[in-house]
Design a protein around this motif. Structure first.
Motif, short mmCIF file in Angstrom:
data_model
loop_
_atom_site.label_atom_id
_atom_site.label_comp_id
_atom_site.label_asym_id
_atom_site.label_seq_id
_atom_site.Cartn_x
_atom_site.Cartn_y
_atom_site.Cartn_z
N THR A 133 -34.18 -11.78 -5.54
CA THR A 133 -32.86 -11.44 -5.00
C THR A 133 -32.54 -9.97 -5.30
O THR A 133 -32.06 -9.25 -4.42
N LEU A 134 -32.85 -9.52 -6.50
CA LEU A 134 -32.65 -8.10 -6.85
C LEU A 134 -33.35 -7.19 -5.84
O LEU A 134 -32.75 -6.26 -5.29
N VAL A 135 -34.62 -7.51 -5.56
CA VAL A 135 -35.42 -6.67 -4.66
C VAL A 135 -34.90 -6.78 -3.22
O VAL A 135 -34.67 -5.76 -2.56
N SER A 136 -34.67 -8.00 -2.74
CA SER A 136 -34.32 -8.12 -1.32
C SER A 136 -32.90 -7.61 -1.04
O SER A 136 -32.66 -6.97 -0.02
N VAL A 137 -31.97 -7.84 -1.96
CA VAL A 137 -30.60 -7.36 -1.77
C VAL A 137 -30.58 -5.83 -1.77
O VAL A 137 -29.98 -5.20 -0.89
N THR A 153 -27.25 -4.60 -16.51
CA THR A 153 -25.78 -4.68 -16.58
C THR A 153 -25.17 -4.77 -15.18
O THR A 153 -24.31 -5.62 -14.93
N LEU A 154 -25.65 -3.91 -14.28
CA LEU A 154 -25.14 -3.94 -12.91
C LEU A 154 -25.35 -5.32 -12.29
O LEU A 154 -24.46 -5.91 -11.68
N ASN A 155 -26.56 -5.83 -12.50
CA ASN A 155 -26.93 -7.12 -11.91
C ASN A 155 -26.10 -8.26 -12.50
O ASN A 155 -25.63 -9.13 -11.76
N SER A 156 -25.87 -8.22 -13.82
CA SER A 156 -25.08 -9.29 -14.45
C SER A 156 -23.64 -9.27 -13.97
O SER A 156 -22.95 -10.28 -13.99
N ASN A 157 -23.17 -8.07 -13.56
CA ASN A 157 -21.81 -7.98 -13.06
C ASN A 157 -21.74 -8.20 -11.55
O ASN A 157 -20.72 -7.90 -10.92
N ALA A 158 -22.84 -8.72 -10.99
CA ALA A 158 -22.92 -9.00 -9.55
C ALA A 158 -22.66 -7.75 -8.72
O ALA A 158 -22.09 -7.81 -7.64
N GLU A 159 -23.08 -6.60 -9.26
CA GLU A 159 -22.99 -5.36 -8.48
C GLU A 159 -24.36 -5.07 -7.86
O GLU A 159 -25.38 -5.44 -8.42
N ILE A 160 -24.32 -4.39 -6.71
CA ILE A 160 -25.58 -4.02 -6.06
C ILE A 160 -25.94 -2.62 -6.54
O ILE A 160 -25.18 -1.67 -6.34
N ALA A 161 -27.10 -2.52 -7.23
CA ALA A 161 -27.49 -1.26 -7.88
C ALA A 161 -27.47 -0.09 -6.89
O ALA A 161 -26.98 0.99 -7.22
N VAL A 162 -27.98 -0.33 -5.68
CA VAL A 162 -28.05 0.75 -4.68
C VAL A 162 -26.66 1.28 -4.32
O VAL A 162 -26.49 2.46 -4.05
#
Lengths: 288, 121
Positions: free
Chosen positions: A15-19, A248-257
Motif C-alpha cells: 500500500t505504501l508503494v502503490s499509494v 511517522t507519516l505512514n502511521s498518521n495516514a499521511e501520503i509521504a509524496v
C-alpha cells in the motif's frame, strides 16, 4: 498501463508503494484489491464517493419441477449442490456463480437470484481516482469485486493504473495480475521476506509478466532479499530506506509524496524507473 | 438397515478415518444380510465442498445411520435432510464401532464443526 503491486505477505509495503507511486504520477487510478482489509482509502481520504453493491448470481430450485435427476449435482465442480430428502440443497457460500447447473437442468427447475457479497467505492483524491473494494464479512471470495473494479478500468489503456493486491499468491492475486502489464514485487530485508518474495516471484514467472522488485525497509545490514534478486537476476527497481520520518507519516495516514518534498523526489524517481522498466517489459513482450 | 462409516482401508480390520469428507472409503454395512461393502469416496480429491459430496454418497447408498468421529456443518445439513442419524465413533476398528452401535453403546454426534476449509484438521 496497469501496474500490479504484490508481495508474499502482509505488511511489506504494497500500500505504501502503490499509494505513493499513484500520487507521484500526473494523474492515475488506484485500485485497492485487498478487499478483505482495504486500507488505501485511509491515506487517500477520497471525496465524491460513488458506492456500488457487488452481486453474484446464485441458483435456486423450484422443487415442484425438480425430479431429483441430479445432473446439476454431478455437474457442479465445487460441490455446491446436493439432493437429499427429496429436495435440492444449494450451498450459497460454496457456489462460484458459474451458472452451469441452470444450463444442465433438463426440467428447467433451476433459476438464478442475486446475492450481495460486498461493495465498491469510487472517489477522488487530487490527481488520483481511488477505487476501493469491500468484501462483506464471512464471504469466502472477493474475486467478483476485484473483477468488477479491474474490468471497469480495462478499456482505459491510456491511463496509468496501480493495483494494490491482497498478500500472498493465491487465486485472488492471480485475478489481480492476469491483466497487468507490469508487476512490482515489494520485499522485506529478512529471510522470511525472501521466502515470501520467492512465492510471488514464482507466480509472476508462471504468468510470464514483466516484473521488478522494490526493496523496502532497507538498512545498512545485509539484505537477504537483495541477495536473492542478484542471484536470480531479478531487476531491482528501487530501494526504500527504513526511515523514522516515513514511518511517522505512514502511521498518521499521511501520503509521504504529498507531505514531504524529500519523499516526493524519491517516489517520483522510483516512478520513472517503474515506467521505464514497464515500457521496456511491454516492448519485449508486445502481446501484453 | 445400512450403516455407513468412513474408513482408512478396504479391509474388515480397518480403522475409522478421522475425516468424513476426505476419507478414502466408506464402509457400508447391511445389518440384515451382514454384508460389508466398500465404496470409494470420490469427494476425497475435491478442491472444496468435499463434505457435501461425501454426504451425497452416503445418501445415495441409502444409509440410515452414519458412524463418524466428526462431521462438518455442510455435510450434516445434507445428511440430516435425508433423515440419516449421526453417531460418534469411539476407540477401536470400524467393525468394533458398528458392534458398539448395535449394542446401543454409541451416542449421537452433537458437535458439528464449522469446517476446516483449507486450514488443516
Amino acid at each position: 498501463m496497469k501496474i500490479a503491486v504484490l508481495s508474499g505477505k502482509g505488511g511489506t509495503g504494497k500500500t505504501l508503494v502503490s499509494v505513493n507511486l499513484a500520487c507521484a504520477a500526473k494523474s492515475s487510478i488506484y485500485i485497492d484489491c485487498d478487499v478483505e482489509e482495504p486500507n488505501g482509502h485511509l491515506f487517500f481520504k477520497p471525496t465524491n464517493i460513488k458506492e456500488e453493491q457487488i452481486k453474484v448470481k446464485i441458483p435456486f430450485a423450484d422443487n415442484a419441477l425438480c425430479t431429483g435427476c441430479r445432473q446439476c449435482v454431478d455437474f457442479c465442480k465445487f460441490n455446491a449442490l446436493a439432493y437429499a430428502g427429496g429436495q435440492l440443497k444449494v450451498f450459497e457460500n460454496i457456489c462460484h456463480s458459474c451458472g452451469g447447473c441452470v444450463l444442465v437442468c433438463p426440467e428447467n427447475a433451476l433459476a438464478e437470484k442475486e446475492r450481495i457479497v460486498g461493495m465498491t467505492h469510487k472517489g477522488d483524491s487530487g490527481n488520483v481516482t481511488v477505487y476501493t473494494g469491500f468484501l462483506n464479512t464471512g464471504e469466502p471470495s472477493g474475486i467478483p469485486i476485484i473483477k468488477k473494479m479491474i474490468g471497469e478500468n480495462n478499456q482505459k489503456r491510456a491511463s496509468l493504473t496501480f493495483i494494490d493486491c491482497p498478500p500472498g499468491s493465491a487465486c485472488i492475486v492471480m485475478e489481480n495480475i492476469k491483466d497487468a502489464d507490469y508487476c512490482i514485487l515489494v520485499a522485506e530485508p529478512t529471510l522470511f521476506g525472501v521466502h515470501n518474495l520467492k512465492m510471488v516471484y514464482e507466480l509472476v514467472k508462471l504468468f510470464d509478466k514483466p516484473h521488478g522488485v522494490i526493496l523496502n525497509k532497507c538498512q545498512d545490514s545485509e539484505n537477504p532479499s537483495e541477495k536473492f534478486c542478484v542471484e536470480q537476476r531479478i531487476e531491482i527497481i528501487g530501494r526504500i530506506a527504513y526511515d523514522y520520518e516515513l514511518g511517522t507519516l505512514n502511521s498518521n495516514a499521511e501520503i509521504a509524496v504529498r507531505s514531504s518534498e524529500k519523499y516526493k523526489t524519491i517516489f517520483s524517481s522510483l516512478l520513472q524507473n517503474v515506467m521505464r522498466e514497464a515500457r521496456h517489459g511491454t516492448t519485449i513482450n508486445p502481446k501484453r | 438397515m445400512k450403516i455407513a462409516c468412513p474408513v482408512d482401508e478396504k479391509t474388515m480390520e480397518t480403522g475409522v478415518c478421522i475425516s468424513f469428507g476426505r476419507t478414502p472409503y466408506f464402509l457400508i454395512y447391511d445389518t440384515e444380510t451382514k454384508q460389508a461393502d466398500f465404496v470409494d469416496n470420490s469427494a476425497a480429491a475435491s478442491q472444496g465442498g468435499a463434505g457435501i459430496k461425501a454426504a451425497q454418497t452416503i445418501v445415495d447408498k441409502k444409509a440410515e445411520v452414519l458412524l463418524t468421529p466428526r462431521c462438518g456443518e455442510n455435510a450434516a445439513e445434507v445428511i440430516k435432510a435425508a433423515k440419516i442419524r449421526i453417531f460418534k465413533t469411539g476407540v477401536g476398528s470400524a467393525i468394533d464401532n458398528i458392534n458398539a452401535f448395535l449394542d446401543g453403546k454409541l451416542s449421537e454426534l452433537d458437535e458439528i464443526h464449522t469446517g476446516f476449509h483449507n486450514h488443516g484438521g
